[in-house]
Design a protein around this motif. Structure first.
Motif, mmCIF file in Angstrom:
data_model
loop_
_atom_site.group_PDB
_atom_site.id
_atom_site.type_symbol
_atom_site.label_atom_id
_atom_site.label_comp_id
_atom_site.label_asym_id
_atom_site.label_seq_id
_atom_site.Cartn_x
_atom_site.Cartn_y
_atom_site.Cartn_z
ATOM 1 N N HIS A 260 7.405 22.013 -21.062
ATOM 2 C CA HIS A 260 7.626 23.112 -22.010
ATOM 3 C C HIS A 260 6.441 23.118 -22.983
ATOM 4 C CE1 HIS A 260 9.741 26.085 -24.246
ATOM 5 N NE2 HIS A 260 10.679 25.365 -24.818
ATOM 6 N N PHE A 300 -0.123 26.052 -15.830
ATOM 7 C CA PHE A 300 0.073 27.048 -14.761
ATOM 8 C C PHE A 300 1.547 27.159 -14.424
ATOM 9 C CE2 PHE A 300 -4.339 27.312 -14.127
ATOM 10 C CZ PHE A 300 -4.581 28.403 -13.303
ATOM 11 N N GLY A 301 1.967 28.364 -14.129
ATOM 12 C CA GLY A 301 3.342 28.575 -13.675
ATOM 13 C C GLY A 301 4.267 28.914 -14.837
ATOM 14 N N HIS A 302 5.280 29.660 -14.532
ATOM 15 C CA HIS A 302 6.263 30.019 -15.545
ATOM 16 C C HIS A 302 7.535 30.466 -14.852
ATOM 17 C CE1 HIS A 302 8.041 31.805 -19.124
ATOM 18 N NE2 HIS A 302 7.200 31.054 -19.795
ATOM 19 N N PHE A 349 -1.320 29.150 -4.882
ATOM 20 C CA PHE A 349 -0.981 29.693 -6.203
ATOM 21 C C PHE A 349 -0.641 31.177 -6.117
ATOM 22 C CE2 PHE A 349 -3.066 25.782 -7.062
ATOM 23 C CZ PHE A 349 -2.400 25.293 -8.181
ATOM 24 N N LEU A 354 1.674 31.771 -9.322
ATOM 25 C CA LEU A 354 1.428 30.828 -10.410
ATOM 26 C C LEU A 354 0.187 31.261 -11.181
ATOM 27 C CD1 LEU A 354 2.020 27.537 -8.367
ATOM 28 C CD2 LEU A 354 3.598 28.583 -9.994
HETATM 29 N N1 ACO Z 1 1.089 23.244 -10.284
HETATM 30 C C1 ACO Z 1 1.360 23.172 -8.947
HETATM 31 N N2 ACO Z 1 2.462 23.688 -8.359
HETATM 32 C C2 ACO Z 1 3.336 24.321 -9.153
HETATM 33 C C3 ACO Z 1 3.135 24.449 -10.544
HETATM 34 C C4 ACO Z 1 1.963 23.872 -11.105
HETATM 35 N N3 ACO Z 1 1.726 23.965 -12.427
HETATM 36 N N4 ACO Z 1 4.175 25.112 -11.098
HETATM 37 C C5 ACO Z 1 5.008 25.411 -10.075
HETATM 38 N N5 ACO Z 1 4.505 24.933 -8.913
HETATM 39 C C6 ACO Z 1 5.097 25.103 -7.575
HETATM 40 C C7 ACO Z 1 6.338 24.236 -7.389
HETATM 41 O O1 ACO Z 1 5.994 22.972 -6.862
HETATM 42 C C8 ACO Z 1 7.135 25.073 -6.418
HETATM 43 O O2 ACO Z 1 6.551 24.927 -5.153
HETATM 44 P P1 ACO Z 1 7.489 24.980 -3.819
HETATM 45 O O3 ACO Z 1 8.076 26.370 -3.785
HETATM 46 O O4 ACO Z 1 6.557 24.717 -2.698
HETATM 47 O O5 ACO Z 1 8.511 23.899 -3.987
HETATM 48 C C9 ACO Z 1 6.865 26.519 -6.875
HETATM 49 O O6 ACO Z 1 5.557 26.466 -7.484
HETATM 50 C C10 ACO Z 1 7.876 27.073 -7.861
HETATM 51 O O7 ACO Z 1 7.892 26.249 -9.006
HETATM 52 P P2 ACO Z 1 9.187 25.715 -9.743
HETATM 53 O O8 ACO Z 1 8.959 24.306 -10.205
HETATM 54 O O9 ACO Z 1 10.403 25.977 -8.914
HETATM 55 O O10 ACO Z 1 9.227 26.682 -11.006
HETATM 56 P P3 ACO Z 1 10.101 26.512 -12.305
HETATM 57 O O11 ACO Z 1 10.384 27.873 -12.763
HETATM 58 O O12 ACO Z 1 11.263 25.601 -12.062
HETATM 59 O O13 ACO Z 1 9.128 25.748 -13.338
HETATM 60 C C11 ACO Z 1 7.384 25.364 -14.869
HETATM 61 C C12 ACO Z 1 8.321 26.403 -14.234
HETATM 62 C C13 ACO Z 1 8.197 24.189 -15.450
HETATM 63 C C14 ACO Z 1 6.658 26.040 -16.033
HETATM 64 C C15 ACO Z 1 6.396 24.859 -13.803
HETATM 65 O O14 ACO Z 1 5.629 25.944 -13.335
HETATM 66 C C16 ACO Z 1 5.486 23.756 -14.336
HETATM 67 O O15 ACO Z 1 5.869 22.596 -14.311
HETATM 68 N N6 ACO Z 1 4.256 24.106 -14.850
HETATM 69 C C17 ACO Z 1 3.381 23.142 -15.441
HETATM 70 C C18 ACO Z 1 3.829 22.783 -16.852
HETATM 71 C C19 ACO Z 1 3.584 23.904 -17.826
HETATM 72 O O16 ACO Z 1 2.515 24.490 -17.890
HETATM 73 N N7 ACO Z 1 4.596 24.174 -18.666
HETATM 74 C C20 ACO Z 1 4.527 25.198 -19.726
HETATM 75 C C21 ACO Z 1 5.388 26.373 -19.410
HETATM 76 S S1 ACO Z 1 5.170 27.635 -20.607
HETATM 77 C C22 ACO Z 1 6.044 27.095 -21.896
HETATM 78 O O17 ACO Z 1 7.005 26.424 -21.817
HETATM 79 C C23 ACO Z 1 5.568 27.458 -23.166
#
Ligand code: ACO
Length: 424
Positions: A260, A300-302, A349, A354
């Motif tokens: 987060h 990356f990712g949200h 990605f 992502l």
């Molecule tokens: N790097 C590599 N792979 C990723 C990333 C990443 N940053 N984020 C998601 N993925 C992949 C997952 O492994 C999953 O792959 P799969 O389908 O092959 O299993 C797919 O993308 C979907 O991801 P989930 O984990 O299911 O997405 P979720 O919505 O549960 O998580 C989160 C979102 C926690 C933000 C995640 O993207 C992450 O951990 N990102 C990195 C941490 C980050 O930047 N957090 C800040 C978020 S913004 C904020 O809170 C202010």
């Protein structure tokens, strides 16, 4: 579309449908368990709404973010942080007199009780400032216990917003062993914070107007994001009628995690690692795809944005602009840009949608302003505080809100007979 049907076994259940002002559709399942004995199961709450809320609208597919109907780009460009706090908490932009009073109140309540300074003596010098922030915010409840007096909530809201920045700046001063710098009433919210962070008694210090306006923008961009992990924590804790300071503390603790708000610190640590490893960003893009490796591309990712995080777009532009204006050449910005470019063109990605999130560029800006990495999540918390407060207030003023209490599907052992230890 006013109802939805669920067929479970032989029976059909009709459930009411709720449609929001932006045509978002929700199936109201509150009565479903009472009718059917079954629950809806949604670990991580990907398809579950916890409330109806009039504060923030996000359309993740189109990359839209609005506070009370106002586009984030416009607010970040034209508003002040206190103005946005007022908007989020009270629902409307303040008029001139309201804004002057609100800003003045935020300034006048900035001091913390002198006794609270003693708490800092007990923390070790290397204490994480998020631990200090959460402890100090919770301890505000000992100085301002709830009495139920009329107007108390509004006063506590002011106290929280005003004192959090002082608490945060004192945490930094404590970590570097410098004396605390008291708040000054003639400074804006952002300038006051920066002055408490960077001024020293020995010489005059003037807050750089570029830093002041940049911080104002960053705080606005972080101010709310509807039912994210920390806001949901605030609502859940607040739903038990825990006091406002305790409820905000839960938000601070939830924000701390690297998935987060803690991601902004994690991003800089990751970029530094890549830079020190010779800048081979492609290697790390591959590493992030390897399911046997825990490494993720931080920033990356949200959960919600499946297009582009609009806050990241604003910050990407701001990062380049600000670093140029300040004449700062940060090699981590180059690593970040290269990493982003490679990741955005990589199938892994692209397929998973992502994109960089708000944390990807914010850390680079904070670094350029001289804010240490460990303080990044604290900066996020200062920005998010009005969002948490507005959700807490919305929930507490909603007569239909009940204590938050999810159900579960039990998967442990079935009933068994206790065996005395001698016979085990
Ligand atoms: N790097 C590599 N792979 C990723 C990333 C990443 N940053 N984020 C998601 N993925 C992949 C997952 O492994 C999953 O792959 P799969 O389908 O092959 O299993 C797919 O993308 C979907 O991801 P989930 O984990 O299911 O997405 P979720 O919505 O549960 O998580 C989160 C979102 C926690 C933000 C995640 O993207 C992450 O951990 N990102 C990195 C941490 C980050 O930047 N957090 C800040 C978020 S913004 C904020 O809170 C202010």
């Amino acid at each position: 579309m006013s109802t939805a049907k669920i067929i479970l076994g032989e029976k059909e259940y009709e459930l009411p449908v709720v449609v929001g002002t932006e045509n978002e559709v929700g199936i109201h399942t509150t009565k479903f368990r009472g009718q059917s004995g079954a629950i809806t199961l949604d670990p991580g709450f990907g398809s579950t709404g916890s409330c109806e809320s009039g504060i923030t609208f996000i359309n993740g597919e189109e990359g839209i973010l609005r506070y009370r109907g106002y586009a984030i780009d416009e607010l970040a460009e034209k508003a002040s942080f206190p103005e946005v706090c007022y908007l989020l908490i009270y629902g409307e932009l303040p008029n001139k007199a309201q804004l002057e009073k609100f800003s003045d109140d935020l300034t006048r309540h900035s001091l913390i009780h002198e006794d609270m300074k003693k708490f800092y003596e007990g923390f070790p010098a290397n204490a994480h400032p998020m631990a200090i922030l959460s402890s100090m915010v919770c301890s505000l409840s000992t100085y301002y216990p709830e009495t139920g007096e009329p107007g108390e909530d509004d006063l506590n809201i002011i106290r929280l917003l005003a004192k959090a920045k002082t608490i945060a700046a004192f945490a930094y001063k404590k970590s570097i062993g410098q004396p605390f710098i008291y708040p000054k009433n003639d400074l804006s919210y952002s300038a006051n914070f920066l002055n408490m962070m960077f001024a020293v008694p020995a010489e005059p210090y003037t807050v750089d107007p570029i830093f002041e306006s940049t911080l104002n923008k960053l705080l606005i961009l972080h101010a709310d994001h509807e039912q994210n992990c920390s806001t949901s924590a605030v609502r859940l804790v607040g739903s038990s009628h825990a006091n406002i300071f305790a409820s905000m503390t839960s938000g601070i603790c939830a924000l701390w995690g690297p998935l987060h708000g803690g991601a902004n610190q994690a991003v800089i640590e990751m970029l530094t690692m890549i830079h020190n490893d010779g800048g081979d960003y492609k290697k790390y893009v591959k590493k992030a795809q390897d399911k046997s490796d825990d490494f993720k591309l931080m920033g990356f990712g949200h959960r919600v944005y499946k297009n582009f995080d609009p806050r990241a777009r604003i910050l990407k532009a701001a990062a380049g602009e600000i670093l140029e204006k300040m004449g700062v050449n940060d090699p981590l910005l180059d690593v970040a840009r290269q990493l982003e470019e490679v990741a955005l063109n990589d199938d892994y990605f692209v397929q998973r949608k992502l994109y960089p999130n708000v944390d990807f560029y914010s850390g680079i800006i904070y670094r350029a302003m001289g804010i240490p990495t460990e303080m990044f999540t604290v900066m996020f918390a200062l920005g998010r505080l009005p969002g948490w407060i507005s959700h807490w207030r919305e929930m507490r003023n909603d007569p239909s809100m009940r204590i938050g209490r999810p159900r579960q599907i039990y998967t442990g052992p079935q009933g068994r007979t206790f065996v005395p230890v001698e016979s085990r």
